[in-house]
Design an enzyme around this catalytic site. Structure first.
Site, PDB file in Angstrom:
ATOM      1  N   LEU A 177      -0.567   5.307  -2.037  1.00  0.00           N
ATOM      2  CA  LEU A 177       0.832   5.673  -1.798  1.00  0.00           C
ATOM      3  C   LEU A 177       1.080   5.399  -0.323  1.00  0.00           C
ATOM      4  CD1 LEU A 177       1.141   9.081  -3.722  1.00  0.00           C
ATOM      5  CD2 LEU A 177       2.043   6.848  -4.409  1.00  0.00           C
ATOM      6  N   ASP A 178       2.272   4.914   0.021  1.00  0.00           N
ATOM      7  CA  ASP A 178       2.480   4.595   1.429  1.00  0.00           C
ATOM      8  C   ASP A 178       2.652   5.872   2.238  1.00  0.00           C
ATOM      9  OD1 ASP A 178       5.410   5.061   1.760  1.00  0.00           O
ATOM     10  OD2 ASP A 178       5.570   3.400   0.345  1.00  0.00           O
ATOM     11  N   LYS A 179       2.629   5.710   3.563  1.00  0.00           N
ATOM     12  CA  LYS A 179       2.612   6.867   4.472  1.00  0.00           C
ATOM     13  C   LYS A 179       3.791   7.809   4.210  1.00  0.00           C
ATOM     14  CE  LYS A 179       2.351   7.833   9.394  1.00  0.00           C
ATOM     15  NZ  LYS A 179       2.354   7.283  10.741  1.00  0.00           N
TER      16      LYS A 179
ATOM     17  N   THR B  75       5.402   8.304   1.462  1.00  0.00           N
ATOM     18  CA  THR B  75       5.524   8.713   0.055  1.00  0.00           C
ATOM     19  C   THR B  75       4.562   9.871  -0.196  1.00  0.00           C
ATOM     20  OG1 THR B  75       6.105   6.469  -0.596  1.00  0.00           O
ATOM     21  CG2 THR B  75       5.281   7.901  -2.340  1.00  0.00           C
TER      22      THR B  75
ATOM     23  N   ARG C 285      10.215   0.860  -3.200  1.00  0.00           N
ATOM     24  CA  ARG C 285      11.139   0.611  -2.069  1.00  0.00           C
ATOM     25  C   ARG C 285      11.699  -0.808  -2.138  1.00  0.00           C
ATOM     26  NH1 ARG C 285      10.373   4.949   1.463  1.00  0.00           N
ATOM     27  NH2 ARG C 285       8.446   6.045   1.043  1.00  0.00           N
TER      28      ARG C 285
END
Ligand code: URA
Length: 238
Positions: A104-106, A108, A191
């Site tokens: 998961l990105d930073k 999220t 996104r």
């Protein structure tokens, strides 16, 4: 039950080096099946070992479900706060290493699985198995009404990709909130899909992986729970 060399077992579980094990034996801190151990090379059944009176942490493998908080990075070595800081330090020295199943990105938050089981990791990330991942999305702009059909079409191209996205289901909750279910996991996919639809994601949370929902875990951000790899596989594949 499979036996292993004591010093190798403790080193692979992250407790300490072979030299540390030798020192603990001298201090009488290690017992196996009720008897003090004499040699670091003794073959032992992992479940029978007590170190300073405690059983060993997950000697047969470690799989976690975790509520990733905002602001942490899913990496072992990037700069910034790493998700691995939420787990006991010792676990970071385990071999095989614990890794997140996808990322998961930073910015999220939400449900993440981590495991030291390479087969489970591969099973859960392989697009062949089509494990659904569901996201709650808060948008900067109101939805236009075309997004449900666009995301379901199987023709949506994202910048820099050479294949269209697989069909994805969008459930609209309000003007600017929705839940999106994906069956693949591309870089920053949610996104980028909304960018392609002329919008911008302001808040993103993964709320389920297969049958496993974040709500059913009751985990607070930063909290985790260890599960058997088989239990995770069952939960996720339904
Ligand atoms: N899609 C994103 O954009 N970010 C994530 O972390 C996961 C899916």
């Amino acid at each position: 039950m499979k036996q292993e060399r004591l010093d190798k077992l403790l080193a692979n579980l992250g407790y300490g080096s072979r030299r540390d094990v030798a020192a603990w034996i001298k201090q009488g801190l290690i017992e196996v099946a009720g008897k003090a151990v004499k040699s670091p090379s003794q073959k032992v059944v992992p479940d029978e070992v007590l170190l300073d009176g405690e059983v060993l942490d997950y000697p047969h493998g470690l799989t976690l479900i975790y509520h990733k908080p905002l602001g942490s990075v899913c990496s072992h070595k990037e700069i910034g706060r790493l998700i691995y800081e939420d787990f006991p330090e010792r676990w970071m020295h385990r071999k095989p290493q614990i890794s997140s199943v996808g990322r998961l990105d930073k910015e999220t938050s939400g449900l993440l699985i981590l495991t030291d089981d390479g087969h489970l990791n591969h099973f859960l990330t392989s697009p062949k198995h089509h494990i659904a991942k569901r996201y709650r999305v808060q948008l900067a702009q109101p939805l236009q009404g075309t997004e449900v059909a666009l995301f379901a079409s199987g023709t949506l191209m994202l910048e820099d990709d050479d294949k269209p996205c697989l069909p994805a289901e969008l459930d609209v909750l309000s003007d600017s909130e929705a839940e999106l279910t994906l069956h693949e996991g591309r870089y920053h996919q949610v996104r980028r899909m909304f960018v392609a639809a002329g919008n911008h994601v302001e808040k993103l949370t993964r709320i389920s992986i297969g049958e496993l929902t974040l709500a059913s875990t009751a985990l607070q951000p930063g909290a985790y729970q260890a599960l058997h790899a088989e239990a995770v596989q069952r939960l996720v594949s339904g």
